[in-house]
Design a protein around this motif. Structure first.
Motif, PDB file in Angstrom:
ATOM      1  N   GLU A  51       0.842  -1.192   0.000  1.00  0.00           N
ATOM      2  CA  GLU A  51       0.000   0.000   0.000  1.00  0.00           C
ATOM      3  C   GLU A  51       0.882   1.248   0.000  1.00  0.00           C
ATOM      4  OE1 GLU A  51      -3.312   0.345   2.703  1.00  0.00           O
ATOM      5  OE2 GLU A  51      -3.265  -1.822   3.107  1.00  0.00           O
ATOM      6  N   VAL A  52       0.322   2.327  -0.556  1.00  0.00           N
ATOM      7  CA  VAL A  52       1.017   3.614  -0.536  1.00  0.00           C
ATOM      8  C   VAL A  52       1.113   4.108   0.906  1.00  0.00           C
ATOM      9  CG1 VAL A  52       0.837   6.050  -1.186  1.00  0.00           C
ATOM     10  CG2 VAL A  52       0.364   4.272  -2.881  1.00  0.00           C
ATOM     11  N   VAL A  53       2.258   4.610   1.272  1.00  0.00           N
ATOM     12  CA  VAL A  53       2.453   5.272   2.569  1.00  0.00           C
ATOM     13  C   VAL A  53       2.888   6.707   2.291  1.00  0.00           C
ATOM     14  CG1 VAL A  53       3.845   5.354   4.677  1.00  0.00           C
ATOM     15  CG2 VAL A  53       3.044   3.154   3.805  1.00  0.00           C
ATOM     16  N   THR A  54       2.270   7.646   2.989  1.00  0.00           N
ATOM     17  CA  THR A  54       2.600   9.060   2.792  1.00  0.00           C
ATOM     18  C   THR A  54       3.302   9.609   4.020  1.00  0.00           C
ATOM     19  OG1 THR A  54       0.765   9.435   1.266  1.00  0.00           O
ATOM     20  CG2 THR A  54       1.659  11.374   2.379  1.00  0.00           C
ATOM     21  N   VAL A  55       4.417  10.272   3.787  1.00  0.00           N
ATOM     22  CA  VAL A  55       5.220  10.897   4.842  1.00  0.00           C
ATOM     23  C   VAL A  55       5.006  12.404   4.774  1.00  0.00           C
ATOM     24  CG1 VAL A  55       7.561  11.296   5.699  1.00  0.00           C
ATOM     25  CG2 VAL A  55       6.944   9.058   4.743  1.00  0.00           C
ATOM     26  N   SER A  56       4.712  13.010   5.939  1.00  0.00           N
ATOM     27  CA  SER A  56       4.485  14.454   6.010  1.00  0.00           C
ATOM     28  C   SER A  56       5.499  15.074   6.969  1.00  0.00           C
ATOM     29  CB  SER A  56       3.067  14.753   6.508  1.00  0.00           C
ATOM     30  OG  SER A  56       2.103  14.119   5.700  1.00  0.00           O
ATOM     31  N   PHE A  57       5.885  16.312   6.711  1.00  0.00           N
ATOM     32  CA  PHE A  57       6.906  16.951   7.543  1.00  0.00           C
ATOM     33  C   PHE A  57       6.724  18.458   7.522  1.00  0.00           C
ATOM     34  CE2 PHE A  57       8.383  15.768   3.334  1.00  0.00           C
ATOM     35  CZ  PHE A  57       8.831  16.971   2.791  1.00  0.00           C
ATOM     36  N   LYS A  58       7.179  19.097   8.598  1.00  0.00           N
ATOM     37  CA  LYS A  58       7.111  20.564   8.678  1.00  0.00           C
ATOM     38  C   LYS A  58       8.081  21.071   9.745  1.00  0.00           C
ATOM     39  CE  LYS A  58       2.694  20.733   9.714  1.00  0.00           C
ATOM     40  NZ  LYS A  58       1.358  21.248  10.107  1.00  0.00           N
ATOM     41  N   ARG A  59       8.445  22.333   9.613  1.00  0.00           N
ATOM     42  CA  ARG A  59       9.284  23.026  10.604  1.00  0.00           C
ATOM     43  C   ARG A  59       8.919  24.498  10.567  1.00  0.00           C
ATOM     44  NH1 ARG A  59      13.687  26.303  10.481  1.00  0.00           N
ATOM     45  NH2 ARG A  59      15.108  26.258  12.272  1.00  0.00           N
ATOM     46  N   ASP A  60       8.823  25.130  11.770  1.00  0.00           N
ATOM     47  CA  ASP A  60       8.502  26.556  11.797  1.00  0.00           C
ATOM     48  C   ASP A  60       9.720  27.365  12.248  1.00  0.00           C
ATOM     49  OD1 ASP A  60       8.661  26.437  14.586  1.00  0.00           O
ATOM     50  OD2 ASP A  60       6.498  26.148  14.822  1.00  0.00           O
ATOM     51  N   ASP A  61       9.541  28.678  12.311  1.00  0.00           N
ATOM     52  CA  ASP A  61      10.652  29.574  12.636  1.00  0.00           C
ATOM     53  C   ASP A  61      11.117  29.434  14.080  1.00  0.00           C
ATOM     54  OD1 ASP A  61      10.653  30.562  10.073  1.00  0.00           O
ATOM     55  OD2 ASP A  61       9.329  32.257  10.537  1.00  0.00           O
ATOM     56  N   SER A  62      10.295  28.814  14.923  1.00  0.00           N
ATOM     57  CA  SER A  62      10.673  28.606  16.321  1.00  0.00           C
ATOM     58  C   SER A  62      11.467  27.314  16.501  1.00  0.00           C
ATOM     59  CB  SER A  62       9.419  28.568  17.200  1.00  0.00           C
ATOM     60  OG  SER A  62       8.706  29.775  17.110  1.00  0.00           O
ATOM     61  N   ASN A  63      11.791  26.673  15.396  1.00  0.00           N
ATOM     62  CA  ASN A  63      12.540  25.420  15.397  1.00  0.00           C
ATOM     63  C   ASN A  63      11.713  24.243  15.902  1.00  0.00           C
ATOM     64  OD1 ASN A  63      14.939  24.193  14.569  1.00  0.00           O
ATOM     65  ND2 ASN A  63      15.720  24.068  16.653  1.00  0.00           N
ATOM     66  N   ASP A  64      10.382  24.403  15.913  1.00  0.00           N
ATOM     67  CA  ASP A  64       9.509  23.273  16.190  1.00  0.00           C
ATOM     68  C   ASP A  64       9.333  22.511  14.875  1.00  0.00           C
ATOM     69  OD1 ASP A  64       9.101  24.037  18.840  1.00  0.00           O
ATOM     70  OD2 ASP A  64       7.462  25.380  18.285  1.00  0.00           O
ATOM     71  N   TRP A  65       9.512  21.212  14.929  1.00  0.00           N
ATOM     72  CA  TRP A  65       9.420  20.431  13.701  1.00  0.00           C
ATOM     73  C   TRP A  65       8.810  19.062  14.008  1.00  0.00           C
ATOM     74  CZ3 TRP A  65      11.848  15.720  13.548  1.00  0.00           C
ATOM     75  CH2 TRP A  65      12.822  15.486  14.525  1.00  0.00           C
ATOM     76  N   CYS A  66       8.344  18.409  12.964  1.00  0.00           N
ATOM     77  CA  CYS A  66       7.825  17.057  13.120  1.00  0.00           C
ATOM     78  C   CYS A  66       7.823  16.357  11.765  1.00  0.00           C
ATOM     79  CB  CYS A  66       6.419  17.054  13.727  1.00  0.00           C
ATOM     80  SG  CYS A  66       5.169  17.948  12.772  1.00  0.00           S
ATOM     81  N   ILE A  67       7.792  15.048  11.826  1.00  0.00           N
ATOM     82  CA  ILE A  67       7.653  14.219  10.636  1.00  0.00           C
ATOM     83  C   ILE A  67       6.765  13.041  11.018  1.00  0.00           C
ATOM     84  CG2 ILE A  67       9.831  13.027  11.158  1.00  0.00           C
ATOM     85  CD1 ILE A  67      10.165  12.632   8.107  1.00  0.00           C
ATOM     86  N   GLY A  68       5.789  12.734  10.172  1.00  0.00           N
ATOM     87  CA  GLY A  68       4.858  11.656  10.471  1.00  0.00           C
ATOM     88  C   GLY A  68       4.505  10.888   9.219  1.00  0.00           C
ATOM     89  N   ALA A  69       3.854   9.754   9.396  1.00  0.00           N
ATOM     90  CA  ALA A  69       3.484   8.922   8.249  1.00  0.00           C
ATOM     91  C   ALA A  69       2.127   8.280   8.486  1.00  0.00           C
ATOM     92  CB  ALA A  69       4.543   7.848   8.017  1.00  0.00           C
ATOM     93  N   LEU A 103       7.793  11.512  14.635  1.00  0.00           N
ATOM     94  CA  LEU A 103       8.977  11.992  15.347  1.00  0.00           C
ATOM     95  C   LEU A 103       8.914  13.514  15.343  1.00  0.00           C
ATOM     96  CD1 LEU A 103      12.049   9.867  14.167  1.00  0.00           C
ATOM     97  CD2 LEU A 103      10.931   9.813  16.388  1.00  0.00           C
ATOM     98  N   ASN A 104       9.361  14.143  16.441  1.00  0.00           N
ATOM     99  CA  ASN A 104       9.304  15.610  16.490  1.00  0.00           C
ATOM    100  C   ASN A 104      10.486  16.174  17.268  1.00  0.00           C
ATOM    101  OD1 ASN A 104       8.587  15.264  19.231  1.00  0.00           O
ATOM    102  ND2 ASN A 104       6.409  15.207  18.705  1.00  0.00           N
ATOM    103  N   ASP A 105      10.373  17.473  17.618  1.00  0.00           N
ATOM    104  CA  ASP A 105      11.504  18.158  18.239  1.00  0.00           C
ATOM    105  C   ASP A 105      11.837  17.669  19.645  1.00  0.00           C
ATOM    106  OD1 ASP A 105       9.580  19.834  19.916  1.00  0.00           O
ATOM    107  OD2 ASP A 105       9.090  20.490  17.889  1.00  0.00           O
ATOM    108  N   SER A 106      11.064  16.732  20.173  1.00  0.00           N
ATOM    109  CA  SER A 106      11.445  16.122  21.454  1.00  0.00           C
ATOM    110  C   SER A 106      12.674  15.225  21.283  1.00  0.00           C
ATOM    111  CB  SER A 106      10.283  15.304  22.022  1.00  0.00           C
ATOM    112  OG  SER A 106       9.952  14.227  21.164  1.00  0.00           O
ATOM    113  N   LEU A 107      13.015  14.921  20.045  1.00  0.00           N
ATOM    114  CA  LEU A 107      14.214  14.138  19.752  1.00  0.00           C
ATOM    115  C   LEU A 107      15.444  15.011  19.971  1.00  0.00           C
ATOM    116  CD1 LEU A 107      15.380  11.444  18.554  1.00  0.00           C
ATOM    117  CD2 LEU A 107      15.198  12.521  16.307  1.00  0.00           C
ATOM    118  N   ALA A 108      16.148  14.789  21.099  1.00  0.00           N
ATOM    119  CA  ALA A 108      17.319  15.605  21.468  1.00  0.00           C
ATOM    120  C   ALA A 108      16.964  17.089  21.439  1.00  0.00           C
ATOM    121  CB  ALA A 108      18.489  15.304  20.544  1.00  0.00           C
TER     122      ALA A 108
END
Length: 203
Positions: A78-96, A125-130
């Protein structure tokens, strides 16, 4: 008279003991000095080691996350879609998520259709990583890409992903790249900020 003189004169043993005390004190001071110099030299090296370890651990976890999404697409066909974003405050995330519709990696309500999940589990995964290291410097791409389960390519060959990670000092930099062919690579951003074991990214 002779007895009086001999009774007040320091013996050779006393002189020797005093000399030994003096040498011991000098040696102690030299040891303290050497330890101080060693510590001053070791602190930057220790800082570099900690920063590099934070950077490489985070980058490897991100690469593993993306590799798992590709494995899931292949395994489930099946198709899997990965989404990601980051803002100017250095908050970021990636999900699927399963399917061709992108999810919102910031969404925390499982009842929402934009929730990033696979097998009914949050897949993010998000900015809680390190987080204390402020590793994520930049993310480039269209915000999402989908994986073709048959060929392992991105369904839209104009899509790509580059995540640029820096150590806190900025001395070391790694890029995580996903190409249109689905290749996932970790590489040093450039030769002046490279980390041993990671080749410089292709231009």
């Amino acid at each position: 008279m002779n007895n009086w003189i001999s009774g007040n004169r320091p013996s050779s043993q006393t002189v020797q003991r005093n000399r030994q005390r003096g040498f011991t004190f000098v040696e102690l001071m030299m040891t303290v000095l050497l330890l101080a110099v060693g510590a001053a030299l070791a602190i930057p090296s220790y800082r570099d080691m900690v920063e590099k370890r934070q950077l490489t651990n985070a980058a490897e976890q991100l690469a593993s996350f993306i590799n798992v999404t590709q494995s899931i697409a292949s395994r489930t066909n099946e198709v899997v879609t990965v989404s990601f974003k980051r803002d100017d405050s250095n908050d970021w995330c990636i999900g699927a998520t399963m399917g061709a519709t992108e999810c919102d990696c910031e969404e925390t309500d499982a009842a929402q259709t934009t929730y990033c999940e696979i097998d009914s589990q949050l897949f993010v995964l998000n900015d809680s990583l390190a987080s204390e290291a402020d590793l994520m410097h930049n993310i480039t791409g269209d915000g999402s890409y989908s994986i073709d389960p048959i060929r392992g390519l991105l369904t839209d060959t104009t899509d790509s992903l580059t995540m640029e990670l820096h150590t806190k000092s900025g001395d070391y930099k790694l890029n995580l790249m996903v190409t249109a062919t689905g290749q996932v690579m970790l590489c040093s951003k450039d030769s002046s900020h490279s980390i041993s074991g990671y080749a410089v990214c292709p231009s």
